[in-house]
Design a protein around this motif. Sequence first.
Motif, mmCIF file in Angstrom:
data_model
loop_
_atom_site.group_PDB
_atom_site.id
_atom_site.type_symbol
_atom_site.label_atom_id
_atom_site.label_comp_id
_atom_site.label_asym_id
_atom_site.label_seq_id
_atom_site.Cartn_x
_atom_site.Cartn_y
_atom_site.Cartn_z
ATOM 1 N N PHE A 255 100.414 0.454 122.084
ATOM 2 C CA PHE A 255 101.436 1.156 122.872
ATOM 3 C C PHE A 255 102.311 2.037 121.983
ATOM 4 C CE2 PHE A 255 99.911 -1.461 126.015
ATOM 5 C CZ PHE A 255 100.695 -1.560 127.160
ATOM 6 N N TYR A 256 102.690 1.510 120.819
ATOM 7 C CA TYR A 256 103.710 2.165 120.008
ATOM 8 C C TYR A 256 103.248 3.501 119.429
ATOM 9 C CZ TYR A 256 106.475 -2.102 120.285
ATOM 10 O OH TYR A 256 107.216 -3.173 120.739
ATOM 11 N N GLU A 257 101.972 3.623 119.130
ATOM 12 C CA GLU A 257 101.483 4.866 118.551
ATOM 13 C C GLU A 257 100.912 5.820 119.596
ATOM 14 O OE1 GLU A 257 98.895 4.560 115.205
ATOM 15 O OE2 GLU A 257 100.115 3.043 114.207
ATOM 16 N N ASN A 258 100.279 5.296 120.634
ATOM 17 C CA ASN A 258 99.539 6.161 121.547
ATOM 18 C C ASN A 258 100.360 6.746 122.685
ATOM 19 O OD1 ASN A 258 96.641 6.119 120.588
ATOM 20 N ND2 ASN A 258 97.065 3.932 120.657
ATOM 21 N N ILE A 259 101.195 5.942 123.320
ATOM 22 C CA ILE A 259 101.964 6.470 124.449
ATOM 23 C C ILE A 259 102.876 7.640 124.035
ATOM 24 C CG2 ILE A 259 103.675 5.933 126.229
ATOM 25 C CD1 ILE A 259 102.448 3.173 126.502
ATOM 26 N N PRO A 260 103.546 7.583 122.880
ATOM 27 C CA PRO A 260 104.371 8.735 122.489
ATOM 28 C C PRO A 260 103.596 10.037 122.337
ATOM 29 C CG PRO A 260 105.052 6.794 121.261
ATOM 30 C CD PRO A 260 103.786 6.421 121.991
ATOM 31 N N VAL A 269 109.544 5.825 126.711
ATOM 32 C CA VAL A 269 109.138 5.076 127.906
ATOM 33 C C VAL A 269 109.705 3.663 127.842
ATOM 34 C CG1 VAL A 269 107.008 6.361 128.339
ATOM 35 C CG2 VAL A 269 106.951 4.329 126.862
ATOM 36 N N ARG A 270 109.973 3.114 129.010
ATOM 37 C CA ARG A 270 110.363 1.714 129.148
ATOM 38 C C ARG A 270 109.246 1.021 129.927
ATOM 39 N NH1 ARG A 270 114.661 2.358 131.757
ATOM 40 N NH2 ARG A 270 116.096 2.395 129.965
ATOM 41 N N ILE A 271 108.618 0.031 129.300
ATOM 42 C CA ILE A 271 107.507 -0.697 129.903
ATOM 43 C C ILE A 271 107.950 -2.121 130.221
ATOM 44 C CG2 ILE A 271 105.136 -1.493 129.612
ATOM 45 C CD1 ILE A 271 105.410 1.550 129.663
ATOM 46 N N TYR A 300 96.664 -3.473 119.899
ATOM 47 C CA TYR A 300 95.734 -3.616 121.019
ATOM 48 C C TYR A 300 96.268 -2.963 122.295
ATOM 49 C CZ TYR A 300 93.740 -6.924 117.768
ATOM 50 O OH TYR A 300 93.199 -7.493 116.641
ATOM 51 N N ASN A 301 95.357 -2.816 123.263
ATOM 52 C CA ASN A 301 95.761 -2.173 124.534
ATOM 53 C C ASN A 301 96.476 -3.137 125.472
ATOM 54 O OD1 ASN A 301 93.785 -3.364 126.564
ATOM 55 N ND2 ASN A 301 92.309 -2.474 125.142
ATOM 56 N N MET A 302 96.403 -4.438 125.210
ATOM 57 C CA MET A 302 97.111 -5.466 125.986
ATOM 58 C C MET A 302 96.810 -5.384 127.486
ATOM 59 S SD MET A 302 98.395 -7.129 123.581
ATOM 60 C CE MET A 302 99.450 -8.313 124.413
ATOM 61 N N GLY A 303 95.602 -4.937 127.807
ATOM 62 C CA GLY A 303 95.178 -4.861 129.203
ATOM 63 C C GLY A 303 95.356 -3.501 129.838
ATOM 64 N N VAL A 304 95.844 -2.529 129.074
ATOM 65 C CA VAL A 304 96.068 -1.179 129.599
ATOM 66 C C VAL A 304 95.209 -0.186 128.811
ATOM 67 C CG1 VAL A 304 97.749 0.635 130.079
ATOM 68 C CG2 VAL A 304 98.430 -1.777 130.240
ATOM 69 N N GLY A 305 94.142 0.281 129.417
ATOM 70 C CA GLY A 305 93.251 1.209 128.723
ATOM 71 C C GLY A 305 93.778 2.624 128.679
ATOM 72 N N GLU A 342 109.938 1.223 124.594
ATOM 73 C CA GLU A 342 110.788 0.034 124.769
ATOM 74 C C GLU A 342 110.062 -0.956 125.668
ATOM 75 O OE1 GLU A 342 114.987 -1.341 126.922
ATOM 76 O OE2 GLU A 342 114.447 0.793 126.804
ATOM 77 N N LEU A 343 109.867 -2.154 125.183
ATOM 78 C CA LEU A 343 109.249 -3.209 125.986
ATOM 79 C C LEU A 343 110.356 -4.137 126.474
ATOM 80 C CD1 LEU A 343 106.198 -4.105 123.716
ATOM 81 C CD2 LEU A 343 106.254 -2.533 125.657
#
Length: 344
Positions: A255-260, A269-271, A300-305, A342-343
Amino acid sequence: MINSKSDSYASAGVDITAGYKSVELMKKHVARTMIPGTLEDIGGFGGLFSLDTKSIADPVLVSGTDGVGTKLKIAFLMDKHDTIGIDCVAMCVNDIICCGARPLFFLDYIACGKNIPEKIASIVAGVAEGCVQAGCALIGGETAEHPGMMPEDEYDLAGFSVGIVDKSRVLDKNLVRPGDAVIALASSGLHSNGYSLVRRAFDVENRDLNEHISELGTTLGEALLTPTRIYVKPLLELIQNVGIKSVSHITGGGFYENIPRSLPEGCGVRIEIKKLNTPPIFDLLAKAGNIPQHDMFNTYNMGVGMSIIVSPDKADEAVKSLIASGENAYIMGEVTEGEGVELC
């Protein structure tokens, strides 16, 4: 019939006749991927594809390349090679679709310690299946026998794909605004990232991968080899019918590298973690490797591809479209002012 044989080369560890047999065995798999634009069967010096741009005002080609990484080690241990090619295709075409492009064709590269035709054909069968799922053609590739470079029973697999999109329809992250919805597209599991850590955490070389794990509903080996999901067709349909702002393929870096990468400067983003449909394999991995939450979400993707960003007024429609396409999709957060992930 090719009348070509070199005893001298064979004595050095390279059997060129095995290469010819591999090509013959893989042709039936390649044939499954033929789409309009494909001009020549496999086996030539270059893959040919006729580009039809009549319906595209300003065509832009988009390319992507990747490999499978150390997930291959699981395939070696399981002696199962018919799905790993799906991963190779997925890692390329899932990147291409993030630009809004439709994949056109794919080429693979297999380097092996020893060319065993049936094994090579099994690998290519997976590549072909990935191409079918992505709607692109497998127009060529290369199999190279490298004795002395790697053990005889091992190989490496990589590939690349080229897609096309009208320049006016390239997804533009600069349209993203605070308040936009962030939609999750469910993964099929670990996909093809972080397997060096996976192998260490589960100590895969010193355990029975055929052991049935009740939490997984299957064996550990099968769970670890679950192919990467390919999102091309449902996303193309979503782009056409609903419209989206940006997409991020959640691969290595989590999440930290790809979503930005799908956000403009000044946006984060707030997840909501409680909204995530995270498969059991991730929890088992975290416990087995004593991996903290931050590192899990950073690897990891933690269930989110895939994460998809849409205007809030289109969020429900987008989710319905994806579910109608057979995907597990849901809203997992929103775009915020500031930067980063932000998680909560």
